[in-house]
Design an enzyme around this catalytic site. Sequence first.
Site, short mmCIF file in Angstrom:
data_model
loop_
_atom_site.label_atom_id
_atom_site.label_comp_id
_atom_site.label_asym_id
_atom_site.label_seq_id
_atom_site.Cartn_x
_atom_site.Cartn_y
_atom_site.Cartn_z
N CYS A 21 117.84 30.17 77.91
CA CYS A 21 118.34 28.90 77.42
C CYS A 21 119.26 29.11 76.23
O CYS A 21 119.29 30.18 75.64
CB CYS A 21 117.20 27.99 76.97
SG CYS A 21 115.96 27.72 78.23
N GLY A 47 122.55 28.67 80.31
CA GLY A 47 121.71 27.80 81.14
C GLY A 47 122.53 26.72 81.79
O GLY A 47 123.31 26.05 81.12
N ASN A 122 114.41 28.40 73.24
CA ASN A 122 114.87 29.46 74.13
C ASN A 122 113.83 30.57 74.10
O ASN A 122 113.50 31.05 73.02
CB ASN A 122 116.23 29.99 73.65
CG ASN A 122 116.65 31.30 74.31
OD1 ASN A 122 117.28 32.13 73.68
ND2 ASN A 122 116.32 31.50 75.56
N GLY A 123 113.37 30.97 75.28
CA GLY A 123 112.45 32.10 75.29
C GLY A 123 111.18 31.78 76.04
O GLY A 123 111.06 30.74 76.68
N CYS A 258 116.51 41.55 71.95
CA CYS A 258 116.60 41.87 73.38
C CYS A 258 117.91 42.61 73.66
O CYS A 258 118.99 42.08 73.44
CB CYS A 258 116.56 40.56 74.16
SG CYS A 258 117.09 40.67 75.86
N TYR A 264 124.22 41.89 79.11
CA TYR A 264 124.66 40.87 80.06
C TYR A 264 124.73 39.46 79.50
O TYR A 264 125.67 38.72 79.76
CB TYR A 264 123.70 40.86 81.27
CG TYR A 264 123.86 39.63 82.13
CD1 TYR A 264 124.91 39.54 83.03
CD2 TYR A 264 123.00 38.53 81.98
CE1 TYR A 264 125.09 38.38 83.79
CE2 TYR A 264 123.18 37.39 82.73
CZ TYR A 264 124.22 37.32 83.64
OH TYR A 264 124.40 36.19 84.37
N ASP A 368 127.23 45.51 84.98
CA ASP A 368 126.37 45.65 83.81
C ASP A 368 124.93 45.97 84.18
O ASP A 368 124.21 46.56 83.40
CB ASP A 368 126.43 44.39 82.93
CG ASP A 368 126.09 43.16 83.73
OD1 ASP A 368 124.89 42.89 83.93
OD2 ASP A 368 127.02 42.48 84.18
N CYS A 455 114.27 45.38 71.83
CA CYS A 455 113.30 45.24 72.92
C CYS A 455 113.97 45.81 74.16
O CYS A 455 115.02 45.32 74.60
CB CYS A 455 112.95 43.77 73.16
SG CYS A 455 111.83 43.60 74.57
N CYS A 458 112.42 45.89 79.67
CA CYS A 458 112.85 45.84 81.08
C CYS A 458 113.22 47.22 81.60
O CYS A 458 113.23 47.45 82.80
CB CYS A 458 113.99 44.84 81.25
SG CYS A 458 115.35 45.05 80.09
P1 AMP Z 1 121.22 41.53 91.43
O1 AMP Z 1 122.22 40.99 92.38
O2 AMP Z 1 119.87 40.86 91.61
O3 AMP Z 1 121.12 43.02 91.42
O4 AMP Z 1 121.65 41.08 89.97
C1 AMP Z 1 122.56 41.84 89.24
C2 AMP Z 1 123.79 41.02 88.97
O5 AMP Z 1 123.43 39.77 88.37
C3 AMP Z 1 124.73 41.71 88.01
O6 AMP Z 1 126.04 41.54 88.50
C4 AMP Z 1 124.54 41.03 86.68
O7 AMP Z 1 125.77 40.80 86.03
C5 AMP Z 1 123.87 39.71 87.03
N1 AMP Z 1 122.66 39.48 86.23
C6 AMP Z 1 121.87 40.36 85.62
N2 AMP Z 1 120.84 39.75 84.99
C7 AMP Z 1 120.99 38.45 85.22
C8 AMP Z 1 120.25 37.29 84.83
N3 AMP Z 1 119.18 37.40 84.08
N4 AMP Z 1 120.69 36.10 85.28
C9 AMP Z 1 121.78 36.01 86.05
N5 AMP Z 1 122.52 37.06 86.45
C10 AMP Z 1 122.13 38.26 86.04
#
Ligand code: AMP
Length: 473
Positions: A21, A47, A122-123, A258, A264, A368, A455, A458
């Site tokens: 958020c 968000g 947020n969190g 974080c 990202y 990323d 942190c 992950c």
């Molecule tokens: P995935 O397709 O599940 O492997 O998600 C990775 C892609 O989603 C990457 O291109 C990231 O830029 C993006 N991404 C990573 N973390 C998040 C997040 N928490 N919420 C939305 N997009 C994300």
Amino acid sequence: MMELTDGWSGLLRRSTLSEECGVFGVWGHPDAGLLTHYGLYALQHRGQESAGIAVRVDEQDLRLRSGMGLVSEVFDPEDMKNLGGRAAVGHVRYSTTGEPSMRNAQPLCVRLQSTLWALAHNGNLVNAGSLRSRLEEEGSIFQTTSDTEVIAHLAARVGSGTARHRLETALGQIRGGYALVVLTPDELMCVRDPHGIRPLCLGRLDGGWVAASESCALDTVGAEFVREVEPGEIVHIDDSGMTSSFLGQRPSRRAGLCIFEYIYFARPDSNLAGLNVHQVRKQMGRYLAVDSSVQADVVSGVPDSSLSAASGYAEQAQIPYEMGLVRNRYVGRTFIQPQDSLRQLGVKLKFNPLRKVVQDRSVVLVDDSIVRGTTCRTLIGLLRTAGAGEIHIRISSPPYQYPCYYGIDTSRPGELIAADRSADEVRDLIGADSLSYLSVDRVAQAAGGDVADFCTACFDGEYIVPPQGEHDA
Ligand code: AMP
């Protein structure tokens, strides 16, 4: 008066996953409502499910407007102009429960004895479930499924004292990662969890105060950055000025912004802990090129979050940077679609490869992160269809192996493609010619510190606030 302009809808369901958020707050400015409206635009990337603003109307009342959807869909700017208010808090929410619910839209407005509070949060709290069960057993009735309401109930139980005392006492019982702004008709309070996992900063504008999840929102409203709220700090602002105190609970371990905010989540034009996010990402890309070089004709990034890292990679590797993928800006996030097939369709809607750039060329594609693997796998398929030769995936973060319990949506371990797979296995699954990640040390180094400063749960499972067994792991 407390005005709820939208009907309640959605299922009552315990939130088990995280909430990303953005929060924003203003004290002491005649355009508080309008500034908050603009501030939320700047935080929209944090968000997109719901948005809300609570404005101080006078010494007694707050007025709330919230709704499902984007900031542009929820608010009519003309309405905001007339709100006045001198103080306001706002919130954009990105629920990851899969079931959008108006009940959980924030700010959450409650009446504690005779005082109205508007909370924007947020969190995620790691002990929200057990606290909620205890409170329910003792007779509390919850209206929402959000962790924020747990904080409100805890504050309500503090028999007497100032709002600050109530908030401090409530926060003394919660554990997790959070940034919180709370408005009453008398004050604005801004708090970060004792580890500083979620970001929050302060600025000044025309003699008033502004608080925001990210500094880009201060820029948007023309506020001057003053400083970040420190881990565990409660900043209290009222008409007599600003004072600061700290939550009694000291972190048992390290501080821990974080690291994923840098990788990202935050906007590239924001600064976190004094470092510009774009520059940090660019440095990650440079390190990636040093550590995992490969011969290629062209470097491309996955827009938008990876463009900084891709430019750093290209610069370091001295390979031309090209726009290999075009992103449709009018398609929202694909990440939270419940089914993989829908997610893949979402990725195709969102990205189109530039055939002229990739055809018959060997491509380094920088992203990323790989979480479930859907984005990478689908993009590789699209690039191959567009005639790309070799495709080398370079990820500017380590393998994402553990779920986050502090406010980033990262699913359950079973869905994390790297949870129990080597890089080679992931490479084969996504169909790349090669795959390399950036080490956690390098990521921390790019962010100006070492692993102990962040942190990184992950990536390494080192949870700085231990999860309490109430999550769907
Ligand atoms: P995935 O397709 O599940 O492997 O998600 C990775 C892609 O989603 C990457 O291109 C990231 O830029 C993006 N991404 C990573 N973390 C998040 C997040 N928490 N919420 C939305 N997009 C994300």
